[in-house]
Write a protein that holds these residues in place. Structure first.
Motif, PDB file in Angstrom:
ATOM      1  N   VAL A  98       0.853  -1.187   0.000  1.00 26.68           N
ATOM      2  CA  VAL A  98       0.000   0.000   0.000  1.00 26.68           C
ATOM      3  C   VAL A  98       0.888   1.237   0.000  1.00 26.68           C
ATOM      4  CG1 VAL A  98      -1.779   1.310   1.195  1.00 26.68           C
ATOM      5  CG2 VAL A  98      -1.829  -1.191   1.257  1.00 26.68           C
ATOM      6  N   VAL A 101       0.912   5.006   0.692  1.00 28.92           N
ATOM      7  CA  VAL A 101       0.125   5.993   1.427  1.00 28.92           C
ATOM      8  C   VAL A 101       0.690   7.379   1.122  1.00 28.92           C
ATOM      9  CG1 VAL A 101      -0.621   6.795   3.691  1.00 28.92           C
ATOM     10  CG2 VAL A 101      -0.380   4.339   3.252  1.00 28.92           C
ATOM     11  N   PHE A 115      -4.628   6.318  -1.102  1.00 31.41           N
ATOM     12  CA  PHE A 115      -4.157   4.949  -0.890  1.00 31.41           C
ATOM     13  C   PHE A 115      -4.125   4.221  -2.225  1.00 31.41           C
ATOM     14  CE2 PHE A 115      -6.647   5.822   3.129  1.00 31.41           C
ATOM     15  CZ  PHE A 115      -5.522   6.103   3.899  1.00 31.41           C
ATOM     16  N   THR A 160      -3.159   0.522  -3.672  1.00 29.15           N
ATOM     17  CA  THR A 160      -2.894  -0.860  -3.248  1.00 29.15           C
ATOM     18  C   THR A 160      -2.418  -1.690  -4.424  1.00 29.15           C
ATOM     19  OG1 THR A 160      -4.642  -0.684  -1.570  1.00 29.15           O
ATOM     20  CG2 THR A 160      -3.893  -2.894  -2.149  1.00 29.15           C
ATOM     21  N   LEU A 191      -9.349   2.406   3.477  1.00 29.00           N
ATOM     22  CA  LEU A 191      -8.329   1.455   3.042  1.00 29.00           C
ATOM     23  C   LEU A 191      -8.797   0.056   3.424  1.00 29.00           C
ATOM     24  CD1 LEU A 191      -5.504   0.692   1.996  1.00 29.00           C
ATOM     25  CD2 LEU A 191      -4.623   1.180   4.294  1.00 29.00           C
TER      26      LEU A 191
END
Length: 264
Positions: free
Chosen positions: A132, A134, A143, A145, A169
């Motif tokens: 992830v 951030v 976010f 992923t 998230l």
């Protein structure tokens, strides 16, 4: 005199209310977790053990000090009309060495366990199940992923008053998750109270700087958990809220399928 105290009291009350207003979404501590929020990561076990051990040592030290104070008060009371000093231990080398060595040993023990646990919290396996990225910005979160080499659609938020309305998230249960932290403007702090630890998001760090990365292993506790920025970063700092949703494998696979198709 009374008139002067009223504005000061009002200002103090306003300050206290402002200082505590941004923490109303933090889960309440409970006795079963050592007065800490229920945690959802294996790293939380490390923090909780360190917390409990520090409190046990502090309470034991406090109990010894209190007993010594009471003992000195009870057994050295003035029994005669004329005040008499109790026997003095000035220039007593063994006792003075004891006074020095005991605190040194205590500080060394605290330092050892703190350094050991801090090192364990920074360990990266190199083979996470989920990555992830951030990105913290004034004043929300982005976010991104990545799962099995596929990047899902980024989740971008905006300042909100309730963490449930902020960016969410989604993470799977029982998996290793690696986080990469980045900020384009000022220092922020990525904080999920249920993780039991937080990490600063510092702009300008090099790509290979380990301070940008950390890893967690999620436990099997599905729920939606609050998150926020814990570093005063500007006018909308208190509205820089988000949530983390921990889901079982079936829901996680469904989430990947829906998000991967719309990823850019």
């Amino acid at each position: 005199m009374t008139r002067r105290r009223v504005p000061r009291a009002a200002a103090l009350a306003l300050l206290l209310a402002s200082a505590t207003a941004c923490a109303n979404d933090i889960p309440k501590a409970n006795w079963s977790e050592g007065l800490l929020p229920e945690h959802i990561t294996s790293q939380g076990d490390i923090v909780q053990n360190l917390w409990n051990g520090a409190w046990i040592a502090a309470l034991a030290t406090g109990a010894v000090v209190i007993v010594l104070i009471i003992w000195a008060c009870v057994f050295h009371v003035k029994r005669k009309a004329k005040a008499e000093l109790p026997p003095q231990v000035r220039y007593n080398l063994p006792i003075e060495m004891l006074y020095t060595l005991i605190p040194l040993v205590m500080v060394s023990v605290f330092f050892f366990f703190t350094a050991r646990d801090s090192r364990d919290l920074q360990v990266l396996s190199g083979h996470p199940d989920v990555k992830v990225k951030v990105e913290a910005f004034q004043w929300s979160w982005r976010f991104t992923t990545t799962v099995n080499g596929k990047t899902l659609k980024p989740v971008v938020g905006q300042p909100v008053s309730d963490y449930k309305s902020g960016p969410q998230l989604v993470l799977p249960m029982g998996k290793k998750v690696e986080f990469e932290l980045e900020s384009p403007d000022v220092i922020h702090s990525f904080w999920v109270p249920a993780f039991l630890f937080k990490r600063d998001v510092i702009p300008g760090l090099a790509k290979d700087n380990k301070g940008r990365f950390f890893e967690i292993t999620t436990l099997n506790k599905p729920n939606v958990y609050a998150g926020r920025c814990a570093e005063l970063c500007g006018v909308d700092h208190s509205r820089m809220l988000f949530s983390v949703k921990l889901v079982p494998d079936a829901e996680w696979n469904q989430y990947i399928a829906t998000q991967a198709g719309s990823a850019q």
